[in-house]
Design an enzyme around this catalytic site. Structure first.
Site, short mmCIF file in Angstrom:
data_model
loop_
_atom_site.label_atom_id
_atom_site.label_comp_id
_atom_site.label_asym_id
_atom_site.label_seq_id
_atom_site.Cartn_x
_atom_site.Cartn_y
_atom_site.Cartn_z
N HIS A 95 0.85 -1.20 0.00
CA HIS A 95 0.00 0.00 0.00
C HIS A 95 0.88 1.24 0.00
O HIS A 95 1.75 1.39 0.85
CB HIS A 95 -0.91 0.01 1.22
CG HIS A 95 -2.15 -0.82 1.04
ND1 HIS A 95 -3.33 -0.58 1.72
CD2 HIS A 95 -2.39 -1.87 0.23
CE1 HIS A 95 -4.24 -1.46 1.34
NE2 HIS A 95 -3.70 -2.26 0.45
N TYR A 153 -9.19 5.50 7.79
CA TYR A 153 -9.32 5.84 9.21
C TYR A 153 -10.35 6.96 9.29
O TYR A 153 -10.13 8.04 8.73
CB TYR A 153 -7.98 6.35 9.76
CG TYR A 153 -6.90 5.30 9.89
CD1 TYR A 153 -6.15 4.89 8.78
CD2 TYR A 153 -6.61 4.72 11.12
CE1 TYR A 153 -5.14 3.93 8.91
CE2 TYR A 153 -5.59 3.76 11.26
CZ TYR A 153 -4.87 3.38 10.14
OH TYR A 153 -3.88 2.43 10.28
N PRO A 169 -3.96 0.42 18.82
CA PRO A 169 -3.72 -0.03 17.43
C PRO A 169 -3.86 1.06 16.37
O PRO A 169 -3.59 0.80 15.19
CB PRO A 169 -4.80 -1.11 17.23
CG PRO A 169 -5.87 -0.78 18.22
CD PRO A 169 -5.18 -0.16 19.39
N LYS A 178 1.26 0.10 14.99
CA LYS A 178 2.67 0.04 15.38
C LYS A 178 3.06 -1.17 16.25
O LYS A 178 4.25 -1.47 16.38
CB LYS A 178 3.05 1.32 16.15
CG LYS A 178 3.09 2.56 15.28
CD LYS A 178 4.31 2.59 14.41
CE LYS A 178 4.20 3.53 13.24
NZ LYS A 178 3.99 2.86 11.95
N TYR A 184 3.94 6.89 9.92
CA TYR A 184 3.10 5.73 9.55
C TYR A 184 3.95 4.64 8.88
O TYR A 184 3.77 3.46 9.15
CB TYR A 184 1.95 6.17 8.64
CG TYR A 184 0.88 5.12 8.53
CD1 TYR A 184 -0.12 4.99 9.50
CD2 TYR A 184 0.88 4.21 7.47
CE1 TYR A 184 -1.08 4.00 9.42
CE2 TYR A 184 -0.09 3.22 7.38
CZ TYR A 184 -1.06 3.12 8.36
OH TYR A 184 -2.02 2.14 8.28
#
Ligand code: APR
Ligand code: PHB
Length: 396
Positions: free
Chosen positions: A72, A201, A293, A297, A385
């Site tokens: 991704h 998200y 979560p 990580k 990220y």
């Protein structure tokens, strides 16, 4: 029985450490409380940073991940009716993440361990570390009604948050940092096509939602729920309705629903112990730290701990550099705290807090608006990220 490194726990931390050590000619035995099927039955994370992908390949277990994992290059943030794409690749000079379930990582590591003949004792009860402060620590465990002793040079506590390694260290030798959030994530796994090519998200006034996936035909979706919610009160229908409510309209319209194949609630917590070493025993992964979560990580931090411990132990055995052992905790903790910060921050801006007032809600909205409308903000999000770099072992 005698080995060089005794590893407690056959989760991703223990198995990956064991594989790397075995490949480097360092003997190790893993002692695990559960059965292999039980370990594989736990549905956990699914986003691998490049550093973890590289480490799995180094360990010789990257083949299926490369073939079946989904690279991704970005993800989406949805809030206030907006959908904002975060171009990870463009913002980080080419880095991305790999979608590949922790269950599959564990399966690949178990297969590699079996193929190379390294020993794993499953269904070992009452595992106990002994004399980690001495030159010759050892473990005891029970199996088939008998007590066994495993002598070793070092103990790796890879036994997760509820494990025995951390709990066996005197409380006054550890400093604990903790935050418990007043909510959890209700997650489901379903054999439905993902609603979006990238992860989404979503911040919504009813609470956070996340659309993730395991493959082009299997989805993993989450909604924020109250800390006291019971999974039995969530029918599949109720879950899908709630998820749709929290997603932007165009995603809700094309969401494909179906029967869940797993459904569970996980509490959210931030937790770190310092230091991560007690004599010749080292804490690795969830045994030493937990993140909520939201930043994906947890698993990746386990991998960076493993990388650090492996690279130190390799030099201990190859070059006699036992002086490097004392660097383990400080090297790990610098990276851990940065991931703790990022996970806490992502959690803070995306969730609905029970005590939040109109002012804090505006601040949350504005943080999101600011971070996505500023190039510096997007870069900060993206570099965290995809994962901060692994720190090298200092030679001095
Ligand atoms: N004796 C032996 N084994 C134990 C004991 C014990 N007393 N306590 C726990 N274990 C085993 C557990 O059964 C489990 O298989 O240790 C293993 C720990 O595995 P994880 O909890 O998966 O922890 P870790 O390997 O550090 O994995 C990192 O990252 O995504 C996150 O939480 C997620 O599990 C994931 C973690
Ligand atoms: C998951 O796919 O389970 C997942 C993905 C991203 C997260 C957390 C969990 O931030």
């Amino acid at each position: 029985m005698k080995t060089q490194v005794a590893i407690i726990g056959a989760g991703p931390s223990g198995l990956l450490l064991g594989q790397l050590l075995h490949n480097a000619g360092i003997s190790n035995v893993i002692v695990e409380r559960q059965s292999p099927d039980y370990v594989l039955g736990r549905i956990r994370a699914g986003v691998l940073e490049q550093g973890m992908v590289d480490l799995l390949r180094e360990a010789g277990v990257g083949e299926r991940m490369v073939a079946e994992g989904l690279p991704h290059d970005g993800f989406e943030l949805a809030f206030d009716g907006r959908r904002e794409h975060i171009d990870l690749k463009g913002l980080t000079g080419g880095k991305g993440v790999m979608i590949y379930g922790q269950t599959e990582v564990t399966r690949d590591l178990m297969a590699a361990r079996q193929a190379c003949g390294a020993v794993t004792v499953y269904e070992a009860t009452n595992v106990q570390p002994h004399e980690p402060k001495s030159e010759q620590p050892w473990l005891t465990y029970e199996k088939d009604g008998q007590v066994h002793r495993l002598d070793c040079d070092y103990i790796a506590g890879c036994d997760g948050y509820h494990g025995v390694a951390r709990q066996s260290i005197p409380a006054d030798a550890l400093k604990v940092f903790e935050r418990v959030y007043p909510f959890g994530w209700l997650g489901i796994l379903a054999d439905t096509p993902p609603v979006n090519e990238e992860l989404v998200y979503a911040r919504h006034e009813r609470g956070f939602a996340l659309c993730s996936m395991r493959s082009p035909t299997r989805t993993r979706y989450y909604v924020q729920v109250g800390a006291d919610e019971k999974v039995e009160d969530w029918s599949d229908e109720r879950f899908w309705d709630e998820l749709k409510t929290r997603l932007p309209a165009e995603l809700a319209e094309r969401l494909v629903t179906g029967p869940s194949i797993e459904k569970s609630i996980a509490p959210l917590r931030s937790f770190v112990v310092e230091p991560m070493q007690y004599g010749r025993m080292f804490l690795v992964g969830d045994a030493a730290h937990i993140v909520p979560p939201t930043g994906a990580k947890g698993l990746n931090l386990a991998a960076s701990d493993v990388s650090t411990l492996f690279n130190i132990l390799r030099r201990v055995y190859a070059e006699g550099r036992t002086d490097l052992l004392e660097q383990y905790s400080s090297i790990c903790l610098r990276r851990i705290w940065k991931a703790e910060r990022f996970s806490w921050w992502m959690t803070s801006i995306l969730h609905r807090f029970p005590d939040s007032d109109p002012f804090s809600q505006r601040i949350q909205q504005t943080e999101l608006d600011y971070f996505v409308s500023s190039e510096a903000g997007r870069k900060t999000l993206a570099e965290n990220y995809v994962g901060l770099p692994y720190e090298a072992i200092a030679d001095a």
